[in-house]
Design a protein around this motif. Sequence first.
Motif, mmCIF file in Angstrom:
data_model
loop_
_atom_site.group_PDB
_atom_site.id
_atom_site.type_symbol
_atom_site.label_atom_id
_atom_site.label_comp_id
_atom_site.label_asym_id
_atom_site.label_seq_id
_atom_site.Cartn_x
_atom_site.Cartn_y
_atom_site.Cartn_z
ATOM 1 N N ARG A 37 0.854 -1.197 0.000
ATOM 2 C CA ARG A 37 0.000 0.000 0.000
ATOM 3 C C ARG A 37 0.892 1.249 0.000
ATOM 4 O O ARG A 37 1.945 1.267 0.634
ATOM 5 C CB ARG A 37 -0.875 -0.015 1.247
ATOM 6 N N ARG A 38 0.441 2.264 -0.696
ATOM 7 C CA ARG A 38 1.265 3.481 -0.756
ATOM 8 C C ARG A 38 0.361 4.708 -0.802
ATOM 9 O O ARG A 38 -0.832 4.623 -1.117
ATOM 10 C CB ARG A 38 2.197 3.458 -1.969
ATOM 11 N N LEU A 39 0.968 5.819 -0.503
ATOM 12 C CA LEU A 39 0.319 7.123 -0.580
ATOM 13 C C LEU A 39 1.058 7.899 -1.661
ATOM 14 O O LEU A 39 2.248 8.192 -1.518
ATOM 15 C CB LEU A 39 0.425 7.824 0.780
ATOM 16 N N ASP A 40 0.360 8.176 -2.760
ATOM 17 C CA ASP A 40 0.987 8.872 -3.886
ATOM 18 C C ASP A 40 0.721 10.361 -3.790
ATOM 19 O O ASP A 40 -0.420 10.806 -3.610
ATOM 20 C CB ASP A 40 0.450 8.330 -5.216
ATOM 21 N N SER A 41 1.778 11.148 -3.940
ATOM 22 C CA SER A 41 1.710 12.595 -3.793
ATOM 23 C C SER A 41 1.575 13.263 -5.153
ATOM 24 O O SER A 41 2.248 12.878 -6.117
ATOM 25 C CB SER A 41 2.982 13.085 -3.092
ATOM 26 N N HIS A 42 0.703 14.269 -5.227
ATOM 27 C CA HIS A 42 0.466 15.001 -6.477
ATOM 28 C C HIS A 42 0.496 16.497 -6.175
ATOM 29 O O HIS A 42 -0.302 17.001 -5.378
ATOM 30 C CB HIS A 42 -0.887 14.602 -7.072
ATOM 31 N N TYR A 43 1.422 17.185 -6.823
ATOM 32 C CA TYR A 43 1.604 18.621 -6.592
ATOM 33 C C TYR A 43 0.336 19.361 -6.995
ATOM 34 O O TYR A 43 -0.164 19.196 -8.115
ATOM 35 C CB TYR A 43 2.799 19.108 -7.399
ATOM 36 N N SER A 44 -0.173 20.177 -6.089
ATOM 37 C CA SER A 44 -1.458 20.851 -6.320
ATOM 38 C C SER A 44 -1.430 22.259 -5.728
ATOM 39 O O SER A 44 -2.104 22.537 -4.736
ATOM 40 C CB SER A 44 -2.604 20.027 -5.704
ATOM 41 N N PRO A 45 -0.637 23.146 -6.330
ATOM 42 C CA PRO A 45 -0.568 24.524 -5.846
ATOM 43 C C PRO A 45 -1.816 25.307 -6.243
ATOM 44 O O PRO A 45 -2.704 24.789 -6.903
ATOM 45 C CB PRO A 45 0.677 25.071 -6.544
ATOM 46 N N GLY A 46 -1.841 26.560 -5.889
ATOM 47 C CA GLY A 46 -3.017 27.395 -6.131
ATOM 48 C C GLY A 46 -3.428 27.991 -4.804
ATOM 49 O O GLY A 46 -3.481 29.201 -4.630
ATOM 50 N N HIS A 47 -3.674 27.107 -3.827
ATOM 51 C CA HIS A 47 -3.854 27.557 -2.439
ATOM 52 C C HIS A 47 -2.497 27.973 -1.862
ATOM 53 O O HIS A 47 -2.380 28.996 -1.196
ATOM 54 C CB HIS A 47 -4.457 26.435 -1.601
ATOM 55 N N ALA A 48 -1.490 27.158 -2.110
ATOM 56 C CA ALA A 48 -0.131 27.435 -1.629
ATOM 57 C C ALA A 48 0.851 26.729 -2.551
ATOM 58 O O ALA A 48 0.579 25.623 -3.034
ATOM 59 C CB ALA A 48 0.049 26.957 -0.194
ATOM 60 N N LYS A 49 2.001 27.348 -2.758
ATOM 61 C CA LYS A 49 2.976 26.809 -3.717
ATOM 62 C C LYS A 49 3.647 25.540 -3.207
ATOM 63 O O LYS A 49 4.351 24.875 -3.974
ATOM 64 C CB LYS A 49 4.032 27.864 -4.040
#
Length: 313
Positions: free
Chosen positions: A149-161
């Motif tokens: 099992r893993r937690l995949d991270s996805h860059y999602s700025p807009g609220h904060a860089k």
Amino acid sequence: MDNVKALGGDVYEIDTRMAGFSGITAGYLILGDRPCLVETGTSTSAPTVIDALASLGVGPEDLATIVVTHIHLDHAGGVGDLARHYPNAEIVVHEKGARHLADPSRLMASARMVWGDKLDVLFGTLTPTDAARIRALGDTGSIDLGGGRRLDSHYSPGHAKHHVGLLDSQTGDLYVGDAAGVYLPETGDLRPATPPPDFDLQTALNSIKLFGDLGPQRLLFSHYGPVDDVTATLERSAEELRVWVDVTKQAHAEGLDLDHAVAMVRDRTRERYAALSTDDPETAERFELLSGAPSNVAGILHWLNKISPETPS
């Protein structure tokens, strides 16, 4: 404990009791071979979070990972305290936020300018974390939760860089931080979170679209809790952003100062939120603390001044 709620899939919601309120900021524990805490809450919430983890059988030696969606103090203010309590935990954050966890002095000075004397009551002090324990994520990354099992991270700025969304490969849960706004479970209200200095409308809309494209089964809001109706909620997130920006643009074009712009936005958006017409003043107060109109409007005006600095005299 009455501030811990099982959500299924070995995921537990923890009410961090920010500033003494319930339902302000949630942390989430993913149990398994490598227990992982998503969001720490504030520094002043650290004892509450530690007690909650202990009630779930996670002692000081057991926590493998602490990951934050971004470094604002209501999400990451407890990192330094919790890193000390859990010496084996790796601290995971986007690369644009990593140095501020190692040396929080600039972040704390900036927060002090914004919050003044309220800072100590609301957030406390982010203490430094040993840089050797921090793993900085790029635009994508992965956190091992054990057992495949893993937690995949996805860059999602807009609220904060320095903001990321986190997708659980087993449950389809998407930890949205603040990028999809602030959700109030009692009323079903959803409100944008557009503080200065990083807000950018198109970037924020792109992040919401990315969240939809990931096909999550459930959204886990840091403010506050799980939401199953993914598509409609993300559509509402985008709609709220556009409404607030449209009204603030009008105020900006009229050359209004912040106070007058806030009054105009409050007047135009009040009917959108059941929390503001409730007979329970605490619900309305909590909603304003979670996503205050002055902070939101200031963030939008900051962005407008960058892209269109001229206003009528």
